[in-house]
Design a protein around this motif. Sequence first.
Motif, mmCIF file in Angstrom:
data_model
loop_
_atom_site.group_PDB
_atom_site.id
_atom_site.type_symbol
_atom_site.label_atom_id
_atom_site.label_comp_id
_atom_site.label_asym_id
_atom_site.label_seq_id
_atom_site.Cartn_x
_atom_site.Cartn_y
_atom_site.Cartn_z
ATOM 1 N N GLN A 55 0.868 -1.173 0.000
ATOM 2 C CA GLN A 55 0.000 0.000 0.000
ATOM 3 C C GLN A 55 0.901 1.218 0.000
ATOM 4 O O GLN A 55 1.676 1.435 0.921
ATOM 5 C CB GLN A 55 -0.929 -0.007 1.217
ATOM 6 C CG GLN A 55 -2.209 0.783 1.032
ATOM 7 C CD GLN A 55 -2.039 2.280 1.312
ATOM 8 O OE1 GLN A 55 -1.240 2.669 2.155
ATOM 9 N NE2 GLN A 55 -2.796 3.107 0.617
ATOM 10 N N THR A 56 0.841 1.988 -1.077
ATOM 11 C CA THR A 56 1.788 3.072 -1.284
ATOM 12 C C THR A 56 1.056 4.346 -1.681
ATOM 13 O O THR A 56 -0.161 4.356 -1.837
ATOM 14 C CB THR A 56 2.782 2.713 -2.405
ATOM 15 O OG1 THR A 56 2.093 2.726 -3.671
ATOM 16 C CG2 THR A 56 3.393 1.334 -2.197
ATOM 17 N N SER A 57 1.817 5.400 -1.888
ATOM 18 C CA SER A 57 1.259 6.571 -2.554
ATOM 19 C C SER A 57 1.266 6.292 -4.053
ATOM 20 O O SER A 57 1.667 5.214 -4.495
ATOM 21 C CB SER A 57 2.104 7.810 -2.243
ATOM 22 O OG SER A 57 3.312 7.779 -2.978
ATOM 23 N N ASP A 58 0.848 7.272 -4.857
ATOM 24 C CA ASP A 58 0.799 7.029 -6.296
ATOM 25 C C ASP A 58 2.110 7.337 -6.995
ATOM 26 O O ASP A 58 2.179 7.298 -8.220
ATOM 27 C CB ASP A 58 -0.349 7.811 -6.949
ATOM 28 C CG ASP A 58 -0.342 9.296 -6.606
ATOM 29 O OD1 ASP A 58 0.594 9.762 -5.935
ATOM 30 O OD2 ASP A 58 -1.307 9.989 -7.004
ATOM 31 N N ILE A 59 3.179 7.587 -6.236
ATOM 32 C CA ILE A 59 4.481 7.845 -6.854
ATOM 33 C C ILE A 59 5.330 6.573 -7.012
ATOM 34 O O ILE A 59 5.845 6.306 -8.105
ATOM 35 C CB ILE A 59 5.259 8.940 -6.093
ATOM 36 C CG1 ILE A 59 4.750 10.337 -6.454
ATOM 37 C CG2 ILE A 59 6.733 8.907 -6.434
ATOM 38 C CD1 ILE A 59 3.529 10.768 -5.738
ATOM 39 N N PRO A 60 5.530 5.747 -5.972
ATOM 40 C CA PRO A 60 6.398 4.580 -6.127
ATOM 41 C C PRO A 60 6.050 3.648 -7.280
ATOM 42 O O PRO A 60 6.973 3.134 -7.937
ATOM 43 C CB PRO A 60 6.256 3.873 -4.766
ATOM 44 C CG PRO A 60 5.970 4.978 -3.816
ATOM 45 C CD PRO A 60 5.076 5.915 -4.572
ATOM 46 N N PRO A 61 4.762 3.402 -7.595
ATOM 47 C CA PRO A 61 4.488 2.510 -8.731
ATOM 48 C C PRO A 61 5.054 3.016 -10.046
ATOM 49 O O PRO A 61 5.462 2.225 -10.899
ATOM 50 C CB PRO A 61 2.950 2.460 -8.774
ATOM 51 C CG PRO A 61 2.502 2.810 -7.405
ATOM 52 C CD PRO A 61 3.513 3.792 -6.901
ATOM 53 N N VAL A 62 5.082 4.335 -10.225
ATOM 54 C CA VAL A 62 5.618 4.916 -11.456
ATOM 55 C C VAL A 62 7.091 4.555 -11.611
ATOM 56 O O VAL A 62 7.542 4.114 -12.675
ATOM 57 C CB VAL A 62 5.425 6.443 -11.450
ATOM 58 C CG1 VAL A 62 6.184 7.090 -12.592
ATOM 59 C CG2 VAL A 62 3.941 6.796 -11.517
ATOM 60 N N PHE A 63 7.871 4.737 -10.549
ATOM 61 C CA PHE A 63 9.302 4.434 -10.601
ATOM 62 C C PHE A 63 9.546 2.934 -10.719
ATOM 63 O O PHE A 63 10.443 2.502 -11.447
ATOM 64 C CB PHE A 63 9.990 4.979 -9.353
ATOM 65 C CG PHE A 63 10.250 6.454 -9.400
ATOM 66 C CD1 PHE A 63 11.467 6.951 -9.829
ATOM 67 C CD2 PHE A 63 9.262 7.351 -9.033
ATOM 68 C CE1 PHE A 63 11.706 8.312 -9.890
ATOM 69 C CE2 PHE A 63 9.487 8.720 -9.087
ATOM 70 C CZ PHE A 63 10.710 9.202 -9.515
ATOM 71 N N ALA A 64 8.757 2.142 -10.011
ATOM 72 C CA ALA A 64 8.939 0.695 -10.069
ATOM 73 C C ALA A 64 8.643 0.164 -11.466
ATOM 74 O O ALA A 64 9.352 -0.708 -11.978
ATOM 75 C CB ALA A 64 8.039 0.022 -9.041
ATOM 76 N N ALA A 65 7.598 0.704 -12.105
ATOM 77 C CA ALA A 65 7.248 0.270 -13.453
ATOM 78 C C ALA A 65 8.287 0.711 -14.469
ATOM 79 O O ALA A 65 8.497 0.049 -15.495
ATOM 80 C CB ALA A 65 5.871 0.809 -13.834
ATOM 81 N N ALA A 66 8.950 1.841 -14.197
ATOM 82 C CA ALA A 66 10.007 2.310 -15.099
ATOM 83 C C ALA A 66 11.264 1.460 -14.969
ATOM 84 O O ALA A 66 12.044 1.353 -15.911
ATOM 85 C CB ALA A 66 10.338 3.769 -14.787
ATOM 86 N N ALA A 67 11.457 0.847 -13.798
ATOM 87 C CA ALA A 67 12.677 0.093 -13.530
ATOM 88 C C ALA A 67 12.659 -1.302 -14.129
ATOM 89 O O ALA A 67 13.693 -1.826 -14.550
ATOM 90 C CB ALA A 67 12.915 0.003 -12.027
#
Length: 353
Positions: free
Chosen positions: A106-118
């Motif tokens: 359960q995160t904010s909406d920022i970490p998924p963006v970076f994780a998906a880019a990685a």
Amino acid sequence: MTGPRTAALAGWLAALALVLAACGSSSSPSHAPAAAPSGAASAAGARDADLSGVTLRVGQTGWAQFKAALQVAGLDHTPYRIKWAVFPGGDKQLQALQAGALDVAQTSDIPPVFAAAATTPKWRVVAVQRAATLQQNVVAAKGSGITGIAGLKGKKVGYVQATTAQFFLYKLLVQNGLTWNDIHAVPLTPQDGVAALSSGSIDALATYGNSVVTTVRQGATVIGSGQDILSGNFPWEASTDVVADPARSAALVDLLARVNKAYVFIRDGHEEELAKIDAQDTDQPQSQALEQIRANEQQIPTAVRPGGAAQIAKEQDVADTFSRLGVLPGKVDVASYWSDALSARLTGALGTS
């Protein structure tokens, strides 16, 4: 700055260790399923399936807030086992999820963006938690003489990479006529950021939650807020294996419905009970914890909802912002890692239409 792809890959082993060392307390399954969150708030899958053999490894950031909320509402006796783990940030949760060391994050909406880019995600956003955007601040060190965001030019500013802190810091800089290159940006964990600010190693810190409380208690001054910048959308992510598994996905839907029901209960005159646990876990006065809980619930009442186009669009803006900042390798298609596989069951469990 270390690239997000390198940072994500390098962090996986550390994330695995964090899962093992984190607060791994669990909720044991009862011999008979506990009373479900009333009526429609119970997941149909949880009623119909034998979940006694299911274990969900669930991550949280900062302190065991959801576990505490379930305890206060009497909804913690689940027909499946929960292993809770607390992480310093949502990025670490997603690293553990990607590595197979966690089932639900359960995160904010920022970490998924970076994780998906990685890397190619082995998880999906399956729901959104609406929650307050308070306690998301930039604080200046005691005695620094910095009184506003404009005063950060040329200063060392700590921030938590790939989180809300980096996002609202960037937005605040732009609002005040500065760019990211106008500051000496130092990526730090929340704990290291608090220590660096206290020692004078950095002049200011963009952080959230307990770290804000701690730094202010130590004499830091709040000079900027992400309150009106952040969306208030906090995704729930689950591994693709959990989403595809009938029993584990049923348990997850039930858990999300319970979390939603718990906060309805808390707002109905039970804030002090949650504040007592919060104060103990975060080492702050109970009166302060109570004030914060009430302020949070007044600003944006905590509620779990299925994801949709509006939430995806807001997170796409986050991705596009970081692409413009130059810290993402090209465009990230946010919709690619969102899933509505659990939406119908969750809608039924929440009693919404």
